[in-house]
Scaffold this motif. Structure first.
Motif, PDB file in Angstrom:
ATOM      1  N   SER A 306     -55.449 -19.198  25.595  1.00 48.51           N
ATOM      2  CA  SER A 306     -54.918 -19.340  24.132  1.00 48.51           C
ATOM      3  C   SER A 306     -55.769 -18.519  23.126  1.00 48.51           C
ATOM      4  N   GLU A 307     -55.486 -18.332  21.819  1.00 51.76           N
ATOM      5  CA  GLU A 307     -56.193 -17.754  20.868  1.00 51.76           C
ATOM      6  C   GLU A 307     -57.290 -18.780  20.331  1.00 51.76           C
ATOM      7  N   ARG A 308     -56.754 -20.028  20.462  1.00 48.94           N
ATOM      8  CA  ARG A 308     -57.836 -20.835  19.930  1.00 48.94           C
ATOM      9  C   ARG A 308     -59.000 -21.186  20.927  1.00 48.94           C
ATOM     10  N   GLU A 309     -58.689 -21.161  22.266  1.00 50.40           N
ATOM     11  CA  GLU A 309     -59.886 -21.220  23.241  1.00 50.40           C
ATOM     12  C   GLU A 309     -60.728 -20.044  23.163  1.00 50.40           C
ATOM     13  N   ARG A 310     -60.034 -18.658  22.875  1.00 52.95           N
ATOM     14  CA  ARG A 310     -60.938 -17.264  22.769  1.00 52.95           C
ATOM     15  C   ARG A 310     -61.699 -17.524  21.618  1.00 52.95           C
ATOM     16  N   MET A 311     -61.378 -17.976  20.595  1.00 57.22           N
ATOM     17  CA  MET A 311     -62.086 -18.216  19.455  1.00 57.22           C
ATOM     18  C   MET A 311     -63.247 -19.247  19.395  1.00 57.22           C
ATOM     19  N   ALA A 312     -63.045 -20.350  20.204  1.00 57.08           N
ATOM     20  CA  ALA A 312     -63.845 -21.156  20.363  1.00 57.08           C
ATOM     21  C   ALA A 312     -64.933 -20.790  21.523  1.00 57.08           C
ATOM     22  N   ALA A 313     -64.704 -19.871  22.224  1.00 53.81           N
ATOM     23  CA  ALA A 313     -65.555 -19.213  22.929  1.00 53.81           C
ATOM     24  C   ALA A 313     -66.571 -18.287  22.427  1.00 53.81           C
ATOM     25  N   GLN A 314     -66.063 -17.686  21.456  1.00 50.93           N
ATOM     26  CA  GLN A 314     -66.933 -16.822  20.662  1.00 50.93           C
ATOM     27  C   GLN A 314     -67.809 -17.505  19.507  1.00 50.93           C
ATOM     28  N   VAL A 315     -67.914 -18.350  19.478  1.00 53.58           N
ATOM     29  CA  VAL A 315     -68.559 -19.269  18.353  1.00 53.58           C
ATOM     30  C   VAL A 315     -70.112 -18.700  18.384  1.00 53.58           C
ATOM     31  N   PHE A 316     -70.723 -18.743  19.380  1.00 53.87           N
ATOM     32  CA  PHE A 316     -72.043 -18.698  19.441  1.00 53.87           C
ATOM     33  C   PHE A 316     -72.325 -17.192  20.125  1.00 53.87           C
ATOM     34  N   GLN A 317     -72.465 -16.161  19.508  1.00 52.05           N
ATOM     35  CA  GLN A 317     -72.539 -14.819  19.789  1.00 52.05           C
ATOM     36  C   GLN A 317     -73.730 -14.268  19.253  1.00 52.05           C
ATOM     37  N   PRO A 318     -74.313 -13.479  20.262  1.00 52.20           N
ATOM     38  CA  PRO A 318     -75.691 -12.634  19.800  1.00 52.20           C
ATOM     39  C   PRO A 318     -75.724 -12.077  18.743  1.00 52.20           C
ATOM     40  N   MET A 319     -76.884 -11.877  18.139  1.00 52.18           N
ATOM     41  CA  MET A 319     -77.088 -10.918  16.884  1.00 52.18           C
ATOM     42  C   MET A 319     -77.284  -9.416  17.135  1.00 52.18           C
ATOM     43  N   HIS A 320     -77.300  -9.220  18.305  1.00 52.24           N
ATOM     44  CA  HIS A 320     -77.678  -7.883  18.780  1.00 52.24           C
ATOM     45  C   HIS A 320     -76.297  -7.384  19.254  1.00 52.24           C
ATOM     46  N   ARG A 321     -76.375  -5.994  19.353  1.00 50.61           N
ATOM     47  CA  ARG A 321     -75.212  -5.448  20.212  1.00 50.61           C
ATOM     48  C   ARG A 321     -75.229  -5.531  21.680  1.00 50.61           C
ATOM     49  N   LEU A 322     -74.210  -5.826  22.415  1.00 49.13           N
ATOM     50  CA  LEU A 322     -74.224  -6.146  23.754  1.00 49.13           C
ATOM     51  C   LEU A 322     -74.163  -4.610  24.434  1.00 49.13           C
ATOM     52  N   PRO A 323     -74.693  -4.624  25.561  1.00 49.57           N
ATOM     53  CA  PRO A 323     -74.629  -3.272  26.522  1.00 49.57           C
ATOM     54  C   PRO A 323     -73.133  -3.006  26.598  1.00 49.57           C
ATOM     55  N   THR A 324     -72.972  -1.483  26.475  1.00 46.54           N
ATOM     56  CA  THR A 324     -71.708  -1.045  26.990  1.00 46.54           C
ATOM     57  C   THR A 324     -71.409  -0.729  28.401  1.00 46.54           C
ATOM     58  N   MET A 325     -72.501  -0.344  29.227  1.00 48.61           N
ATOM     59  CA  MET A 325     -72.390  -0.048  30.159  1.00 48.61           C
ATOM     60  C   MET A 325     -73.749  -0.640  31.184  1.00 48.61           C
ATOM     61  N   SER A 326     -73.779  -0.744  32.471  1.00 52.68           N
ATOM     62  CA  SER A 326     -74.723  -1.317  33.215  1.00 52.68           C
ATOM     63  C   SER A 326     -76.019  -0.072  33.395  1.00 52.68           C
ATOM     64  N   ILE A 327     -77.041  -0.369  33.876  1.00 47.58           N
ATOM     65  CA  ILE A 327     -78.127   0.497  33.958  1.00 47.58           C
ATOM     66  C   ILE A 327     -77.784   1.244  35.118  1.00 47.58           C
ATOM     67  N   GLU A 328     -77.091   1.038  36.106  1.00 56.13           N
ATOM     68  CA  GLU A 328     -76.476   2.052  37.133  1.00 56.13           C
ATOM     69  C   GLU A 328     -75.460   2.934  36.624  1.00 56.13           C
TER      70      GLU A 328
END
Length: 404
Positions: A306-328
């Protein structure tokens, strides 16, 4: 809960189980079924080590991590356990055990873990004198005793440290040198495994010599028995030839693990999952990494419906940008860019070396030279016209005229 199957066990658990069976079989002896089970566990462990590509022939002992040093002992444990298998055909057991021990010594030689005098003795094709053999055995015995004393000292040092740690109060303040305890433990563990490998090399060389003598004695007895009848002789010779062929194929398969290694695992994340038991080597893996979702473990672990669970899972997000690809993936993309750049440079070099480019360059040079010559001629003519305007005809001869 039932016992976990060997296919689902991680590599450290497999090694620890095989090591315990080897220790019991060596110290007190165990039943044949336990010995065969230990051989199966160590063979599975050896297969996983080859598939994970933990070792390379280009490395030395200093390049191997402390956590992977213990897996060098797998062929040695397997060779000693194979020698203890109860079977009618003793010759086949002896040959299989010698093959594993030779594999262990060869790999230790590549890792620079075998003493120089032992390598010189192995390199000599002819048998040495009894005095040299005796001196070599005495030196090997001294190395073995020194390794055992060192292992005992490391064990006692760990026990003393454990007792002092347990005796200390949980709320006691951290003293000024206790931060280095973990580093000391790492160095101590590495020293312990290297000493264990040196001790195993000494024991493997002694066991190889003993197995070789036993094989020669059994072969002589078998040859003497074959001389009794012609029919029995032909049948046994055929059996011996088939066993030699099987032994040759088995040794070739063992050598293939180092000459032509298995397909390596190129993803570091997947290799760590295999080592820790979260994945299997046989599983297919693609370099697809989903973005991390931070939040409560109960929500992140399950599916977000549900949308509520998705919003609850995104409460604590990092302050930096997440990587868009792996090292490989980044490495593959950079390799692709480098290949395109090299192809472009090769194409430019071919165009620069072509006759059409050189001819056009020569034509362009001649046209530029003609234009430069025309400009010089125009400038020279204009300068001469200006001089004629400043100096009219006969202007310099007024004083020479008689009527002037």
């Amino acid at each position: 809960m039932g016992e976990v199957s060997r296919e689902e066990l991680p590599l450290p658990s497999l090694f620890e189980r095989g090591r315990k069976i080897h220790q019991i079989a060596t110290e007190s002896g165990c039943d044949p079924d336990a010995v065969r089970k230990g051989c199966e566990v160590l063979e599975k462990c050896e297969d996983m080590v080859g598939k994970l590509g933990l070792f390379s022939s280009n490395e030395t002992k200093d390049d191997i991590s402390t956590a992977n040093l213990k897996y060098i002992l797998v062929p040695y444990f397997l060779g000693e356990l194979i020698e203890k298998i109860a079977q009618d055909d003793r010759l086949q057991i002896l040959k299989a055990s010698q093959a594993k021990l030779k594999e262990f010594i060869s790999f230790c030689e590549i890792m620079e873990l075998v003493p120089e005098e032992e390598l010189e003795a192995v390199a000599q094709a002819k048998p040495t004198a009894f005095a040299d053999q005796r001196a070599r055995k005495i030196a090997r015995f001294k190395r073995q005793r020194a390794a055992e004393s060192k292992l005992q000292e490391i064990k006692e040092r760990k026990e003393r440290r454990g007792r002092s740690t347990r005796a200390a109060a949980p709320s006691a303040p951290v003293e000024a040198g206790e931060e280095d305890v973990l580093d000391d433990d790492g160095e101590e563990e590495r020293e312990a495994w290297l000493t264990t490998i040196s001790l195993a090399v000494c024991k493997a060389l002694d066991l190889l010599e003993m197995l070789k003598k036993e094989e020669d004695m059994l072969s002589a007895v078998k040859e003497r028995q074959l001389k009794g009848g012609e029919e029995e002789f032909s049948e046994v010779v055929l059996d011996e030839r088939s066993k030699k062929a099987e032994s040759w194929h088995r040794d070739a398969a063992i050598r293939a693990q180092y000459t032509k290694p298995a397909q390596p695992i190129t993803c570091a994340t997947f290799a760590q999952d295999v080592l820790e038991g979260r994945a299997k080597v046989s599983q297919a893996h693609e370099h697809k990494h989903q973005p991390m979702i931070f939040g409560p473990a109960s929500l992140v672990g399950g599916g977000l419906t549900s949308e509520r669970e998705r919003m609850a899972a995104q409460v604590f997000q990092p302050m930096h940008r997440l990587p868009t690809m792996s090292i490989e993936e980044a490495g593959l993309k950079e390799m692709e860019m480098m290949n395109k750049w090299q192809e472009r440079n090769v194409k430019l070099m071919e165009e620069a070396n072509s006759a059409w480019y050189k001819d056009n360059r020569k034509l362009g040079t001649s046209e530029n030279d003609d234009e430069d010559d025309d400009d010089d001629a125009v400038q020279k003519a204009r300068a001469f016209d200006d001089w004629k305007d400043d100096n009219p005809r006969g202007a310099g001869n007024k004083k020479l005229t008689p009527c002037g």
